[in-house]
Design a protein around this motif. Sequence first.
Motif, mmCIF file in Angstrom:
data_model
loop_
_atom_site.group_PDB
_atom_site.id
_atom_site.type_symbol
_atom_site.label_atom_id
_atom_site.label_comp_id
_atom_site.label_asym_id
_atom_site.label_seq_id
_atom_site.Cartn_x
_atom_site.Cartn_y
_atom_site.Cartn_z
ATOM 1 N N GLY A 49 -0.642 2.617 -16.669
ATOM 2 C CA GLY A 49 -1.651 2.028 -15.800
ATOM 3 C C GLY A 49 -1.139 1.049 -14.758
ATOM 4 O O GLY A 49 -1.933 0.447 -14.047
ATOM 5 N N LYS A 50 0.163 0.866 -14.619
ATOM 6 C CA LYS A 50 0.698 -0.015 -13.581
ATOM 7 C C LYS A 50 0.686 0.721 -12.250
ATOM 8 O O LYS A 50 1.005 1.903 -12.186
ATOM 9 C CB LYS A 50 2.110 -0.467 -13.930
ATOM 10 N N VAL A 51 0.317 -0.004 -11.182
ATOM 11 C CA VAL A 51 0.216 0.589 -9.854
ATOM 12 C C VAL A 51 1.375 0.103 -8.998
ATOM 13 O O VAL A 51 1.600 -1.095 -8.882
ATOM 14 C CB VAL A 51 -1.129 0.220 -9.185
ATOM 15 N N GLY A 52 2.085 1.050 -8.419
ATOM 16 C CA GLY A 52 3.186 0.717 -7.518
ATOM 17 C C GLY A 52 2.907 1.258 -6.138
ATOM 18 O O GLY A 52 2.613 2.440 -5.974
ATOM 19 N N ILE A 53 2.999 0.392 -5.138
ATOM 20 C CA ILE A 53 2.895 0.812 -3.742
ATOM 21 C C ILE A 53 4.264 0.566 -3.127
ATOM 22 O O ILE A 53 4.748 -0.558 -3.116
ATOM 23 C CB ILE A 53 1.799 0.020 -2.996
ATOM 24 N N GLY A 54 4.900 1.629 -2.659
ATOM 25 C CA GLY A 54 6.241 1.506 -2.107
ATOM 26 C C GLY A 54 7.331 1.531 -3.165
ATOM 27 O O GLY A 54 8.496 1.365 -2.855
ATOM 28 N N THR A 55 6.966 1.702 -4.425
ATOM 29 C CA THR A 55 7.941 1.802 -5.513
ATOM 30 C C THR A 55 7.465 2.843 -6.516
ATOM 31 O O THR A 55 6.258 2.949 -6.770
ATOM 32 C CB THR A 55 8.175 0.456 -6.218
ATOM 33 N N ASN A 56 8.395 3.601 -7.079
ATOM 34 C CA ASN A 56 8.005 4.574 -8.101
ATOM 35 C C ASN A 56 8.227 4.037 -9.507
ATOM 36 O O ASN A 56 8.098 4.758 -10.476
ATOM 37 C CB ASN A 56 8.752 5.898 -7.904
ATOM 38 N N ALA A 57 8.577 2.727 -9.608
ATOM 39 C CA ALA A 57 8.787 2.100 -10.911
ATOM 40 C C ALA A 57 8.115 0.725 -10.931
ATOM 41 O O ALA A 57 8.782 -0.311 -10.945
ATOM 42 C CB ALA A 57 10.277 1.969 -11.204
ATOM 43 N N PRO A 58 6.772 0.684 -10.921
ATOM 44 C CA PRO A 58 6.092 -0.616 -10.904
ATOM 45 C C PRO A 58 6.407 -1.436 -12.156
ATOM 46 O O PRO A 58 6.315 -0.932 -13.266
ATOM 47 C CB PRO A 58 4.611 -0.257 -10.820
ATOM 48 N N ALA A 59 6.797 -2.696 -11.937
ATOM 49 C CA ALA A 59 7.179 -3.572 -13.048
ATOM 50 C C ALA A 59 6.026 -4.451 -13.512
ATOM 51 O O ALA A 59 6.106 -5.063 -14.571
ATOM 52 C CB ALA A 59 8.357 -4.450 -12.625
ATOM 53 N N THR A 60 4.967 -4.557 -12.719
ATOM 54 C CA THR A 60 3.819 -5.399 -13.052
ATOM 55 C C THR A 60 2.536 -4.591 -12.835
ATOM 56 O O THR A 60 2.589 -3.467 -12.345
ATOM 57 C CB THR A 60 3.798 -6.667 -12.170
ATOM 58 N N SER A 61 1.395 -5.175 -13.161
ATOM 59 C CA SER A 61 0.124 -4.465 -13.011
ATOM 60 C C SER A 61 -0.075 -3.945 -11.593
ATOM 61 O O SER A 61 -0.569 -2.843 -11.389
ATOM 62 C CB SER A 61 -1.040 -5.381 -13.392
ATOM 63 N N LEU A 62 0.302 -4.744 -10.584
ATOM 64 C CA LEU A 62 0.317 -4.307 -9.194
ATOM 65 C C LEU A 62 1.642 -4.738 -8.600
ATOM 66 O O LEU A 62 1.949 -5.932 -8.549
ATOM 67 C CB LEU A 62 -0.841 -4.910 -8.396
ATOM 68 N N HIS A 63 2.440 -3.786 -8.183
ATOM 69 C CA HIS A 63 3.775 -4.049 -7.646
ATOM 70 C C HIS A 63 3.840 -3.442 -6.253
ATOM 71 O O HIS A 63 3.739 -2.228 -6.095
ATOM 72 C CB HIS A 63 4.807 -3.404 -8.570
#
Length: 185
Positions: A49-63
């Motif tokens: 359920g982590k969302v990444g914008i500009g990254t394919n490996a989100p480290a936080t809830s919204l990265h």
Amino acid sequence: FREGHLNTNQPSITVQAHDSNPDGLAISAYDGISFRLNAVEKMRISSIGKVGIGTNAPATSLHIMDNGDEDTVLTVESNEAGGAIAPKINLYRNETGSMNSLTGEISFTGKNDANQVMDVARIISVIRNAGDGNEAGSLDFYASKTGNNSWNFLRFSGSNQNIHFNVDGEDIDFRYDTSQTDNFF
């Protein structure tokens, strides 16, 4: 594209009722969902359920990761014409607070010349009095000096109405009281 594989290692897209809403779109995936433009991934929702914008490996809830093309990574905008409503970011601690409870933190980090991650500065909000009718807080500003474990800080406190400085481990209190008719400068 496969449809109808909701519980196995197969993707599916289903247009269906979502909860009590008669219209909706359900997308099911085993390892997350990615959104691509011109064959390049732009956004991902991970399998947890982590969302990444500009990254394919989100480290936080919204990265959000910027590739350096823009000066601004995030914009919060209001177009309310009367000026009574401004853009707002709310750091909300959804738990009963007690004295000295942290309520929010904005951290600024970067890398030093040895390519090590370092803390540069922090802004921290703290509950100083959680008693009903006596609520008070402080806003603390920290700036690093001579390494990651040494800080200068400035505190604006609502509980004792003062400004507090800490330099080289020595507390320096500064206070200025005024009536509504006096001016500071």
